[in-house]
Design an enzyme around this catalytic site. Structure first.
Site, PDB file in Angstrom:
ATOM      1  N   ARG A 157     -12.519 -18.963   4.723  1.00 25.91           N
ATOM      2  CA  ARG A 157     -11.535 -19.224   5.773  1.00 25.91           C
ATOM      3  C   ARG A 157     -12.106 -19.382   7.174  1.00 25.91           C
ATOM      4  O   ARG A 157     -11.612 -20.176   7.961  1.00 25.91           O
ATOM      5  CB  ARG A 157     -10.564 -18.050   5.829  1.00 25.91           C
ATOM      6  CG  ARG A 157      -9.324 -18.368   5.134  1.00 25.91           C
ATOM      7  CD  ARG A 157      -8.417 -17.205   5.098  1.00 25.91           C
ATOM      8  NE  ARG A 157      -7.731 -17.312   3.829  1.00 25.91           N
ATOM      9  CZ  ARG A 157      -6.907 -16.425   3.365  1.00 25.91           C
ATOM     10  NH1 ARG A 157      -6.663 -15.344   4.042  1.00 25.91           N
ATOM     11  NH2 ARG A 157      -6.317 -16.616   2.215  1.00 25.91           N
ATOM     12  N   GLU A 209      -3.906  -2.735   4.956  1.00 25.42           N
ATOM     13  CA  GLU A 209      -4.529  -3.507   6.041  1.00 25.42           C
ATOM     14  C   GLU A 209      -4.912  -2.636   7.235  1.00 25.42           C
ATOM     15  O   GLU A 209      -5.843  -2.978   7.985  1.00 25.42           O
ATOM     16  CB  GLU A 209      -3.589  -4.644   6.474  1.00 25.42           C
ATOM     17  CG  GLU A 209      -4.293  -5.696   7.303  1.00 25.42           C
ATOM     18  CD  GLU A 209      -3.465  -6.941   7.543  1.00 25.42           C
ATOM     19  OE1 GLU A 209      -2.586  -7.267   6.711  1.00 25.42           O
ATOM     20  OE2 GLU A 209      -3.704  -7.611   8.563  1.00 25.42           O
ATOM     21  N   ARG A 253     -12.583 -11.491   5.271  1.00 22.26           N
ATOM     22  CA  ARG A 253     -11.954 -11.140   3.987  1.00 22.26           C
ATOM     23  C   ARG A 253     -11.851 -12.351   3.067  1.00 22.26           C
ATOM     24  O   ARG A 253     -11.428 -13.425   3.506  1.00 22.26           O
ATOM     25  CB  ARG A 253     -10.546 -10.592   4.231  1.00 22.26           C
ATOM     26  CG  ARG A 253      -9.769 -10.391   2.941  1.00 22.26           C
ATOM     27  CD  ARG A 253      -8.433  -9.757   3.192  1.00 22.26           C
ATOM     28  NE  ARG A 253      -7.498 -10.627   3.836  1.00 22.26           N
ATOM     29  CZ  ARG A 253      -6.680 -11.463   3.209  1.00 22.26           C
ATOM     30  NH1 ARG A 253      -6.710 -11.570   1.883  1.00 22.26           N
ATOM     31  NH2 ARG A 253      -5.833 -12.216   3.885  1.00 22.26           N
ATOM     32  N   HIS A 311      -4.104 -14.019  11.109  1.00 22.27           N
ATOM     33  CA  HIS A 311      -3.539 -13.726   9.790  1.00 22.27           C
ATOM     34  C   HIS A 311      -3.846 -12.325   9.278  1.00 22.27           C
ATOM     35  O   HIS A 311      -3.020 -11.707   8.618  1.00 22.27           O
ATOM     36  CB  HIS A 311      -4.121 -14.763   8.811  1.00 22.27           C
ATOM     37  CG  HIS A 311      -3.633 -14.648   7.410  1.00 22.27           C
ATOM     38  ND1 HIS A 311      -2.304 -14.804   7.063  1.00 22.27           N
ATOM     39  CD2 HIS A 311      -4.294 -14.398   6.241  1.00 22.27           C
ATOM     40  CE1 HIS A 311      -2.176 -14.670   5.757  1.00 22.27           C
ATOM     41  NE2 HIS A 311      -3.361 -14.406   5.235  1.00 22.27           N
ATOM     42  N   GLU A 319      -9.329 -19.860  -4.528  1.00 23.82           N
ATOM     43  CA  GLU A 319      -9.186 -20.007  -3.074  1.00 23.82           C
ATOM     44  C   GLU A 319     -10.585 -19.950  -2.483  1.00 23.82           C
ATOM     45  O   GLU A 319     -11.576 -19.730  -3.215  1.00 23.82           O
ATOM     46  CB  GLU A 319      -8.317 -18.877  -2.503  1.00 23.82           C
ATOM     47  CG  GLU A 319      -6.848 -18.963  -2.898  1.00 23.82           C
ATOM     48  CD  GLU A 319      -6.047 -17.775  -2.417  1.00 23.82           C
ATOM     49  OE1 GLU A 319      -5.455 -17.868  -1.337  1.00 23.82           O
ATOM     50  OE2 GLU A 319      -6.014 -16.754  -3.120  1.00 23.82           O
ATOM     51  N   HIS A 334      -5.921 -17.727   9.617  1.00 17.86           N
ATOM     52  CA  HIS A 334      -5.667 -18.534   8.417  1.00 17.86           C
ATOM     53  C   HIS A 334      -5.683 -20.002   8.845  1.00 17.86           C
ATOM     54  O   HIS A 334      -5.032 -20.365   9.836  1.00 17.86           O
ATOM     55  CB  HIS A 334      -4.310 -18.177   7.803  1.00 17.86           C
ATOM     56  CG  HIS A 334      -4.151 -18.680   6.400  1.00 17.86           C
ATOM     57  ND1 HIS A 334      -4.039 -20.018   6.100  1.00 17.86           N
ATOM     58  CD2 HIS A 334      -4.118 -18.035   5.213  1.00 17.86           C
ATOM     59  CE1 HIS A 334      -3.917 -20.156   4.788  1.00 17.86           C
ATOM     60  NE2 HIS A 334      -3.971 -18.970   4.229  1.00 17.86           N
ATOM     61  N   ALA A 345       0.836  -1.201   0.000  1.00 17.84           N
ATOM     62  CA  ALA A 345       0.000   0.000   0.000  1.00 17.84           C
ATOM     63  C   ALA A 345       0.873   1.255   0.000  1.00 17.84           C
ATOM     64  O   ALA A 345       0.683   2.156  -0.837  1.00 17.84           O
ATOM     65  CB  ALA A 345      -0.924  -0.017   1.218  1.00 17.84           C
TER      66      ALA A 345
HETATM   67  P1  FAD Z   1       2.480  -4.375   5.313  1.00 19.28           P
HETATM   68  O1  FAD Z   1       2.925  -5.022   4.057  1.00 19.28           O
HETATM   69  O2  FAD Z   1       2.321  -5.213   6.499  1.00 19.28           O
HETATM   70  O3  FAD Z   1       3.477  -3.173   5.592  1.00 19.28           O
HETATM   71  C1  FAD Z   1       3.388  -2.424   6.772  1.00 19.28           C
HETATM   72  C2  FAD Z   1       4.492  -1.385   6.754  1.00 19.28           C
HETATM   73  O4  FAD Z   1       4.280  -0.465   7.810  1.00 19.28           O
HETATM   74  C3  FAD Z   1       5.883  -1.937   6.975  1.00 19.28           C
HETATM   75  O5  FAD Z   1       6.771  -1.226   6.130  1.00 19.28           O
HETATM   76  C4  FAD Z   1       6.194  -1.568   8.435  1.00 19.28           C
HETATM   77  O6  FAD Z   1       7.568  -1.392   8.713  1.00 19.28           O
HETATM   78  C5  FAD Z   1       5.479  -0.251   8.521  1.00 19.28           C
HETATM   79  N1  FAD Z   1       5.118   0.189   9.873  1.00 19.28           N
HETATM   80  C6  FAD Z   1       4.257  -0.374  10.745  1.00 19.28           C
HETATM   81  N2  FAD Z   1       4.182   0.374  11.866  1.00 19.28           N
HETATM   82  C7  FAD Z   1       5.023   1.423  11.694  1.00 19.28           C
HETATM   83  C8  FAD Z   1       5.405   2.528  12.485  1.00 19.28           C
HETATM   84  N3  FAD Z   1       4.921   2.726  13.723  1.00 19.28           N
HETATM   85  N4  FAD Z   1       6.309   3.392  11.984  1.00 19.28           N
HETATM   86  C9  FAD Z   1       6.854   3.225  10.761  1.00 19.28           C
HETATM   87  N5  FAD Z   1       6.524   2.192   9.963  1.00 19.28           N
HETATM   88  C10 FAD Z   1       5.619   1.307  10.426  1.00 19.28           C
HETATM   89  N6  FAD Z   1      -3.108 -11.089   0.846  1.00 19.28           N
HETATM   90  C11 FAD Z   1      -3.467 -11.330  -0.431  1.00 19.28           C
HETATM   91  O7  FAD Z   1      -4.291 -10.605  -0.992  1.00 19.28           O
HETATM   92  N7  FAD Z   1      -2.914 -12.377  -1.110  1.00 19.28           N
HETATM   93  C12 FAD Z   1      -2.000 -13.204  -0.551  1.00 19.28           C
HETATM   94  O8  FAD Z   1      -1.509 -14.121  -1.201  1.00 19.28           O
HETATM   95  C13 FAD Z   1      -1.627 -12.980   0.795  1.00 19.28           C
HETATM   96  N8  FAD Z   1      -0.731 -13.804   1.409  1.00 19.28           N
HETATM   97  C14 FAD Z   1      -0.307 -13.487   2.667  1.00 19.28           C
HETATM   98  C15 FAD Z   1       0.697 -14.270   3.265  1.00 19.28           C
HETATM   99  C16 FAD Z   1       1.192 -13.931   4.507  1.00 19.28           C
HETATM  100  C17 FAD Z   1       2.261 -14.775   5.143  1.00 19.28           C
HETATM  101  C18 FAD Z   1       0.677 -12.805   5.190  1.00 19.28           C
HETATM  102  C19 FAD Z   1       1.206 -12.416   6.529  1.00 19.28           C
HETATM  103  C20 FAD Z   1      -0.328 -12.039   4.614  1.00 19.28           C
HETATM  104  C21 FAD Z   1      -0.823 -12.375   3.356  1.00 19.28           C
HETATM  105  N9  FAD Z   1      -1.827 -11.620   2.751  1.00 19.28           N
HETATM  106  C22 FAD Z   1      -2.195 -11.885   1.455  1.00 19.28           C
HETATM  107  C23 FAD Z   1      -2.299 -10.383   3.365  1.00 19.28           C
HETATM  108  C24 FAD Z   1      -1.538  -9.208   2.721  1.00 19.28           C
HETATM  109  O9  FAD Z   1      -0.223  -9.613   2.424  1.00 19.28           O
HETATM  110  C25 FAD Z   1      -1.487  -8.008   3.639  1.00 19.28           C
HETATM  111  O10 FAD Z   1      -2.766  -7.693   4.112  1.00 19.28           O
HETATM  112  C26 FAD Z   1      -0.947  -6.792   2.890  1.00 19.28           C
HETATM  113  O11 FAD Z   1       0.259  -7.124   2.254  1.00 19.28           O
HETATM  114  C27 FAD Z   1      -0.764  -5.626   3.832  1.00 19.28           C
HETATM  115  O12 FAD Z   1      -0.049  -4.633   3.154  1.00 19.28           O
HETATM  116  P2  FAD Z   1       0.196  -3.237   3.840  1.00 19.28           P
HETATM  117  O13 FAD Z   1       0.973  -2.423   2.871  1.00 19.28           O
HETATM  118  O14 FAD Z   1      -1.075  -2.709   4.351  1.00 19.28           O
HETATM  119  O15 FAD Z   1       1.077  -3.587   5.128  1.00 19.28           O
HETATM  120  C1  SIN Z   2      -2.623 -17.567   1.114  1.00 18.22           C
HETATM  121  O1  SIN Z   2      -1.812 -17.677   0.204  1.00 18.22           O
HETATM  122  O2  SIN Z   2      -3.224 -18.513   1.630  1.00 18.22           O
HETATM  123  C2  SIN Z   2      -2.895 -16.210   1.663  1.00 18.22           C
HETATM  124  C3  SIN Z   2      -3.854 -15.544   0.794  1.00 18.22           C
HETATM  125  C4  SIN Z   2      -4.504 -14.397   1.491  1.00 18.22           C
HETATM  126  O3  SIN Z   2      -4.277 -14.153   2.676  1.00 18.22           O
HETATM  127  O4  SIN Z   2      -5.301 -13.743   0.817  1.00 18.22           O
END
Ligand code: FAD
Ligand code: SIN
Length: 520
Positions: free
Chosen positions: A277, A362, A373, A338, A114, A231, A17
């Site tokens: 899920r 997120e 979700r 998860h 999925e 998850h 994001a």
């Molecule tokens: P994140 O990618 O979690 O990034 C958060 C950022 O915020 C990081 O850079 C962190 O350092 C920073 N941050 C946090 N707090 C602070 C602070 N106080 N100060 C400064 N920086 C801070 N979703 C799907 O749609 N498909 C998938 O296949 C999928 N697989 C997944 C597999 C795993 C193992 C996991 C854990 C999640 C998965 N998800 C999947 C969910 C999805 O990956 C996440 O919801 C999404 O990537 C979140 O992105 P984000 O940019 O919001 O946060």
């Molecule tokens: C997974 O690969 O099972 C994660 C997918 C998701 O969290 O959307």
């Protein structure tokens, strides 16, 4: 004198994001992206399964919308869902423009499925989708001269004035141990979720709910936090730290088995392993509790070994390192926290109720997930709302001057000599949340959790007032406050819906949203 910075836009978080919004913002704006760990560390990097979009000519938007609404137990906002689903194909092409190469077969996307999806609509890069997205987004960000990256900088609190206008954040530099002021005309929270509130989680250490807690303290509306997604399949192994076993294994036919080798999903849902899920996680939880099993098993070994290795290289390799050969044996799996479905309430332009403060990914509650979700809708939400956020900012007016911000006052605190207390409270929160606010809830357990989390919050507030801040203390305080919001929201929902299952209220009521805020 500490460093003070001024940027047009401050982006807190460098996941999918945060990085996507940075790329989409105008080149004329000065932008800071801060990350509390390494830039690539965060849930996005570890995403395996993929990103959902209508890309198959046989599929259609209405079907993706309906599946999302149904999986979210009708709590999702149809306008936001429609917006996200209709933007999905262009989100995929935006990612391709940055260099992401989705897996193909015979010149078409290798779409998979999925839980909850009624068509094949999950595009992926083998089982390294998140890694590919993050590496390519970061490369693009680095090409832009107007973006400055700050690694190992932890946002502490948002700077919000009496007119509910956000002017940036106080940020703790982990190297110098100083708190800097980051003044900005627009601030974007992109801090990810809060699954570290639970003892067992698929998430990396960064998911401590910082953005949700900061927004809460600043007076943002925080909505539907009771919906933590578990998850169903994380690896059950002492050294695996809940390593995720992607749902796309089940999408490709993998079966869930009891330790005696018998299938069990037919007892719970006609969609079997591809039920949403919440249903699969509750089924596994039930089998484990009723029969006293430590785990259940996931079997993909009936597939061709070479295909398994090329389709799931990350999972195959990690399991091999731990002595498990997924080509020849079933994997031990358990559910783990998860995903945080609730968060900072925003509109389609990602605006929160505080002026000049946005939330994406997120940390946000855009209304697309409802009570559960659907798989692979999260990366999609990150990309789509990062773009709409950037569009809103690009089109808005900017003030010329930055207001004067008081420097962080550390004159009344001293370094702590009791670091062990932080580690202890951290563990206590995660145990309470796992044992009392988990997959199956009850009024008794929730009320008990409330008292415990309330007490822990009081203790941490006391610490915060007298001790010099550290990144551990910042995260602990945020984890405790976010956990409190989760428990309060869970207590106030007197029904069972999607991810929130309370055995004292097994039925569904009228649709309601739980929104909490500190000040009105
Ligand atoms: P994140 O990618 O979690 O990034 C958060 C950022 O915020 C990081 O850079 C962190 O350092 C920073 N941050 C946090 N707090 C602070 C602070 N106080 N100060 C400064 N920086 C801070 N979703 C799907 O749609 N498909 C998938 O296949 C999928 N697989 C997944 C597999 C795993 C193992 C996991 C854990 C999640 C998965 N998800 C999947 C969910 C999805 O990956 C996440 O919801 C999404 O990537 C979140 O992105 P984000 O940019 O919001 O946060
Ligand atoms: C997974 O690969 O099972 C994660 C997918 C998701 O969290 O959307």
């Amino acid at each position: 004198m500490t460093n003070n910075y001024q940027f047009d836009v401050l982006i807190i978080g460098s996941g999918a994001a945060g990085l996507m919004s940075a790329i989409q913002l105008s080149d004329k704006l000065s932008i800071a992206v801060i990350a509390k760990d390494k830039i690539l560390e965060g849930s996005s990097y570890y995403a395996q399964g993929g990103i959902s979009a209508v890309l198959d000519p046989e599929d259609n938007f209405e079907s993706h919308i309906l599946d999302t609404i149904n999986t979210g137990f009708n709590l999702g906002n149809e306008d936001s869902i429609r917006f996200m689903v209709e933007q999905a194909p262009s989100a995929i092409s935006d990612l391709e423009k940055t260099g992401v190469k989705f897996s193909h077969v015979n010149n078409s996307y290798d779409l998979t499925t999925e839980g909850g999806h009624s068509s094949k609509r999950v595009a992926h890069v083998a089982d390294k989708t998140g890694q590919s997205i993050q590496v390519n987004l970061l490369a693009k960000v680095k090409q832009k001269n107007n973006i400055t990256l700050f690694e190992q900088y932890v946002a502490v609190d948002l700077l919000v004035d009496d007119d509910d206008k956000c002017h940036g954040a106080y940020v703790f530099n982990k190297n110098t141990k100083e708190v800097n002021t980051f003044s900005s005309h627009k601030t974007i929270l992109a801090t990810g979720g809060a699954s570290k509130s639970y003892l067992y989680t698929s998430n990396p250490d960064t998911s401590t709910g910082d953005g949700i807690a900061m927004a809460y303290r600043a007076g943002c509306h925080i909505t539907n936090m009771e919906f933590t997604q578990f998850h169903p399949t994380c690896l059950f192994h002492p050294q695996a730290k809940s390593f995720l076993i992607s749902e796309t294994l089940r999408g490709e036919g993998a079966k869930l088995l009891l330790p005696n080798g018998k299938e069990f999903m037919h007892k719970y849902d006609s969609r079997l392993e591809l039920a949403p899920r919440d249903i699969v996680a509750r089924a596994i939880d039930n089998e484990m509790k009723v029969n006293g099993y430590d785990c259940v098993y996931l079997d993909v070994s009936f597939k061709d070994s070479e295909w398994i290795k090329s389709r799931f290289p990350t999972i195959t390799q990690r399991c091999n390192e731990l002595g498990i050969d997924i080509c020849n044996e079933a994997l031990p799996v358990v559910p783990a926290a998860h995903y945080t479905c609730g968060g900072v309430n925003t509109n389609i332009g990602a605006q929160s109720n505080i002026n000049n403060l946005y939330a994406i990914g997120e940390v946000a509650h855009t209304g697309v997930h409802g009570a559960n979700r659907m798989a692979s809708n999260s990366l999609l939400e990150c990309i789509v709302f990062a773009k709409s956020c950037a569009k809103d900012i690009n089109e808005s007016d900017f003030e010329e001057l930055f207001p004067t911000i008081a420097e962080w006052d550390a004159s009344r605190v001293a370094p702590s000599k009791e670091k062990v207390v932080i580690a202890h409270l951290w563990l206590e929160i995660r145990l309470v949340m796992w044992n009392f606010v988990g997959i199956v809830r009850s009024d008794n357990r929730l009320n008990s959790a409330y008292l415990k989390i309330q007490q822990i919050n009081k203790e941490i507030d006391g610490y915060y007032r007298i001790y010099t801040i550290t990144s551990d203390l910042i995260e602990l305080r945020n984890l405790a406050q976010t956990s409190k919001i989760i428990v309060e929201s869970a207590i106030s929902r007197k029904e069972s819906r999607g991810l929130h299952y309370n055995q004292d209220y097994p039925n569904q009521l009228e649709i309601t949203h739980n929104t909490v805020m500190v000040k009105s």
